[in-house]
Structures are given as structure tokens and as C-alpha cells.
Design a protein around this motif. Structure first.
Motif, PDB file in Angstrom:
ATOM      1  N   UNK A 251       0.842  -1.271  -0.168  1.00  0.00           N
ATOM      2  CA  UNK A 251      -0.008   0.109  -0.069  1.00  0.00           C
ATOM      3  C   UNK A 251       0.881   1.284  -0.077  1.00  0.00           C
ATOM      4  N   UNK A 252       1.990   1.042   0.014  1.00  0.00           N
ATOM      5  CA  UNK A 252       3.155   2.371  -0.024  1.00  0.00           C
ATOM      6  C   UNK A 252       4.149   2.098  -0.716  1.00  0.00           C
ATOM      7  N   UNK A 253       4.596   2.929  -1.641  1.00  0.00           N
ATOM      8  CA  UNK A 253       5.644   2.981  -2.664  1.00  0.00           C
ATOM      9  C   UNK A 253       7.178   2.850  -1.965  1.00  0.00           C
ATOM     10  N   UNK A 254       7.126   3.653  -0.768  1.00  0.00           N
ATOM     11  CA  UNK A 254       8.531   4.063   0.093  1.00  0.00           C
ATOM     12  C   UNK A 254       8.476   3.191   1.132  1.00  0.00           C
ATOM     13  N   UNK A 255       9.665   2.471   1.283  1.00  0.00           N
ATOM     14  CA  UNK A 255       9.841   1.708   2.331  1.00  0.00           C
ATOM     15  C   UNK A 255      10.030   2.432   3.832  1.00  0.00           C
ATOM     16  N   UNK A 256       9.646   1.812   4.800  1.00  0.00           N
ATOM     17  CA  UNK A 256       9.710   2.337   6.266  1.00  0.00           C
ATOM     18  C   UNK A 256      10.791   1.692   7.047  1.00  0.00           C
ATOM     19  N   UNK A 257      11.240   2.049   8.067  1.00  0.00           N
ATOM     20  CA  UNK A 257      11.954   1.285   9.190  1.00  0.00           C
ATOM     21  C   UNK A 257      11.185  -0.063   9.437  1.00  0.00           C
ATOM     22  N   UNK A 258      11.935  -1.275   9.142  1.00  0.00           N
ATOM     23  CA  UNK A 258      11.243  -2.367   9.580  1.00  0.00           C
ATOM     24  C   UNK A 258      10.836  -3.219   8.230  1.00  0.00           C
ATOM     25  N   UNK A 259      10.710  -2.460   7.073  1.00  0.00           N
ATOM     26  CA  UNK A 259      10.149  -3.111   5.639  1.00  0.00           C
ATOM     27  C   UNK A 259      11.584  -3.327   4.987  1.00  0.00           C
ATOM     28  N   UNK A 260      11.568  -4.528   4.432  1.00  0.00           N
ATOM     29  CA  UNK A 260      12.506  -4.839   3.487  1.00  0.00           C
ATOM     30  C   UNK A 260      12.093  -4.704   1.863  1.00  0.00           C
ATOM     31  N   UNK A 261      10.838  -4.451   1.704  1.00  0.00           N
ATOM     32  CA  UNK A 261      10.107  -4.206   0.510  1.00  0.00           C
ATOM     33  C   UNK A 261       9.202  -3.342   0.607  1.00  0.00           C
ATOM     34  N   UNK A 262       8.733  -2.705  -0.604  1.00  0.00           N
ATOM     35  CA  UNK A 262       7.587  -1.911  -0.503  1.00  0.00           C
ATOM     36  C   UNK A 262       6.915  -1.962  -1.789  1.00  0.00           C
ATOM     37  N   UNK A 263       5.587  -2.123  -1.621  1.00  0.00           N
ATOM     38  CA  UNK A 263       4.863  -2.169  -2.997  1.00  0.00           C
ATOM     39  C   UNK A 263       3.295  -1.327  -2.754  1.00  0.00           C
TER      40      UNK A 263
END
Length: 300
Positions: A251-263
Motif C-alpha cells: 500500500x506504500x511505494x516507499x520503504x519504512x523502518x522495518x520493511x525490506x520491501x514496499x509496493x
């Protein structure tokens, strides 16, 4: 030598399991189910629990932010109600017709030859209905849901050995004398220097609690170090990361702390994580004979 070369060609994949959240992860937030859930929860608090309407927004935010779900927070501060009734009220009137079969996602999921498991805070009935509406009911090995982590629905502890096995450390906090005192969570946070440390514990086990995630992994025999965890919630992602899971923020295109991937959408799975398809030569797992997911799920 030939056997060594063959081994190198068909190496063990990086992940043994894909663990998926359900709501707002397998379908978009724009479906309207999330806003309908919020409205139904607020109605339940007013109509069933007698909470003043003027307090609903502030109380709901505090309960959700401090306990993971509003239900967990309501039970923590002293409200006594039947879990099944709550779920029926909150989910029974949702606009499920907004969810349509998703053949693209179905094809993506079935093309991945690894275990796939649902992990949701919602109840079993809701999970099955959502998967059915999306046409994904046979794409998953099992469902970890509210009933999986909270098998005790009565105020007294069951004598059933299976129930006792799943009891959590905070499962016995129900008051037994008359009407219990309701903890004033709004007043608590109005006091200077008061934080979450002084809050009562909840008997409900749910994400984003690390112990809830660890329990779910234990029940489903999932190795976190070889599992990819898909979630729309940042705090659930971060808790999952702390217990060793590889994480994907949906649901997000930018990674946040703790996320290895984002889509931005689960439909970008192949583009975001192409390595999932690097081991196509490994024998494909076929769930076509499973039937309705919960019949062979981890909810039992």
C-alpha cells in the motif's frame, strides 16, 4: 559432478513460506471495507456498550493505538462482551459486494510454489468471506485468525486440553464480581507524564504484539527466518521484523523502518520481488484439492 551441477541449478529457495495479512493487503483500501468497519465499531460502542458518543473518537483512537485492535482495548479496560457477537456486529454489515474476483492476484499466488498462509486479526467467518469474494479461497494452505490465537470465548477457563494448550499469559483477566470497574483511558492520558506502562493488560492476543506473532508462527510451524510477511500496517511490519520475519509493506511505494520491501499494490508482487520466481524449476505446490481454506486451515 553432474549431481553437483544439478544441485546448483535447483537450489533451495530463499523463502519457505509467504505470510499474508488479509484486509487492505489482498485488496485495496479504496474498497471501503475499512471505513465501514470503523463505523460499525463506533456503533457497537454506543449501542451495545453504552459509551457516550462524544467519547467515541478519542477512546477508539487510544484503544487501537495502545492495544492493536479496538476490541482488545475494550476488553482491557473492563468491558465484557461476547467475541462472536462483536464480530457479527462489526463484520456482518460490511459492503462485501465491493470485493470482486481477482484473477490476476490468483494467478500470481498459484504460480508461487511455496507455502502461503493468511494471518489476520479478524474472525474466521470474515476471513473466509473475503477470500471467497476475491476468488482466492483455494490459494492458501491455512488461515491464522482471531479464533486461532484466542480459542477461549467464555469467561471461565475451559477444561478442554486443546484450549488450555493455547492459553496466553494474559488470558485470565476477566472480572468475576458484578459490573467491573471501567478504566478511564481518556483520563489516564490526560494526566501529565502518563504513558502506556500504566495501562491494564488485555486478554486478547493479536497483532502487533510480538508474542502474538511468535505464537502464530509456532502454531503454523513457520520459520520466521525463511518467511516473507506481507502487511499494510507499519507497526505490524515492525513487530514482524523484530521477531525475525522478512517484511513487505503493501500500500506504500516507499520503504519504512522495518520493511525490506514496499509496493503500492499486491499486484506488483512480481515486479517488486522477482527473486520469488527464480526457482521455477522446483516442483509446483498445488492447492487445488484443498477446498475451502478453513477446512484444512490452522484455525482448528
Amino acid at each position: 559432478m553432474e549431481s553437483d551441477e544439478l544441485y546448483m541449478q535447483v537450489q533451495r529457495p530463499k523463502y519457505d513460506c509467504l505470510l499474508f495479512d488479509l484486509d487492505d493487503t489482498l485488496y485495496p483500501l479504496s474498497s471501503g471495507l475499512a471505513s465501514a468497519v470503523l463505523k460499525n465499531i463506533q456503533d457497537y460502542m454506543i449501542k451495545k456498550l453504552g459509551i457516550e458518543e462524544s467519547k467515541i473518537t478519542d477512546m477508539g483512537n487510544l484503544l487501537y493505538n495502545n492495544y492493536g485492535t479496538t476490541m482488545a482495548g475494550l476488553r482491557a479496560i473492563g468491558y465484557d462482551f461476547d467475541y462472536d457477537e462483536y464480530h457479527s456486529f462489526v463484520h456482518g454489515r460490511l459492503p462485501y459486494e465491493n470485493l470482486k474476483p481477482d484473477p490476476v492476484l490468483r494467478s500470481l499466488l498459484l504460480s508461487l510454489p511455496v507455502r502461503k498462509v493468511i494471518f489476520t486479526n479478524a474472525d474466521k467467518v470474515h476471513a473466509i468471506k473475503v477470500l471467497s469474494k476475491l476468488g482466492l479461497e483455494d490459494c492458501f494452505e491455512g488461515i491464522i485468525c482471531f479464533e486461532t490465537l484466542n480459542p477461549i470465548h467464555k469467561s471461565s477457563i475451559s477444561d478442554d486440553e486443546d484450549d488450555i494448550e493455547f492459553l496466553g499469559s494474559t488470558q485470565s483477566s476477566t472480572a468475576s464480581n458484578g459490573s467491573p470497574q471501567i478504566f478511564d483511558i481518556i483520563g489516564h492520558f490526560c494526566q501529565p507524564n502518563e504513558g502506556s506502562d500504566g495501562l491494564p493488560k488485555t486478554p486478547v492476543i493479536c497483532k502487533p504484539s510480538e508474542s502474538a506473532i511468535e505464537r502464530a508462527l509456532e502454531i503454523a510451524y513457520i520459520n520466521p527466518l525463511r518467511t516473507l510477511f506481507f502487511e499494510d500496517s507499519v507497526r505490524n511490519i515492525q513487530s514482524g521484523k523484530r521477531v525475525g520475519l522478512h517484511t513487505v509493506l503493501v500500500g506504500k511505494s516507499q520503504k519504512v523502518k522495518g520493511a525490506d520491501y514496499a509496493m503500492e499494490s499486491i499486484h506488483y508482487l512480481r515486479e517488486a520481488i522477482p527473486e520469488l520466481w527464480e526457482n521455477d524449476k522446483i516442483r509446483e505446490v498445488n492447492y487445488s484439492g484443498v477446498g475451502v481454506a478453513v477446512e484444512t486451515s490452522i484455525t482448528t
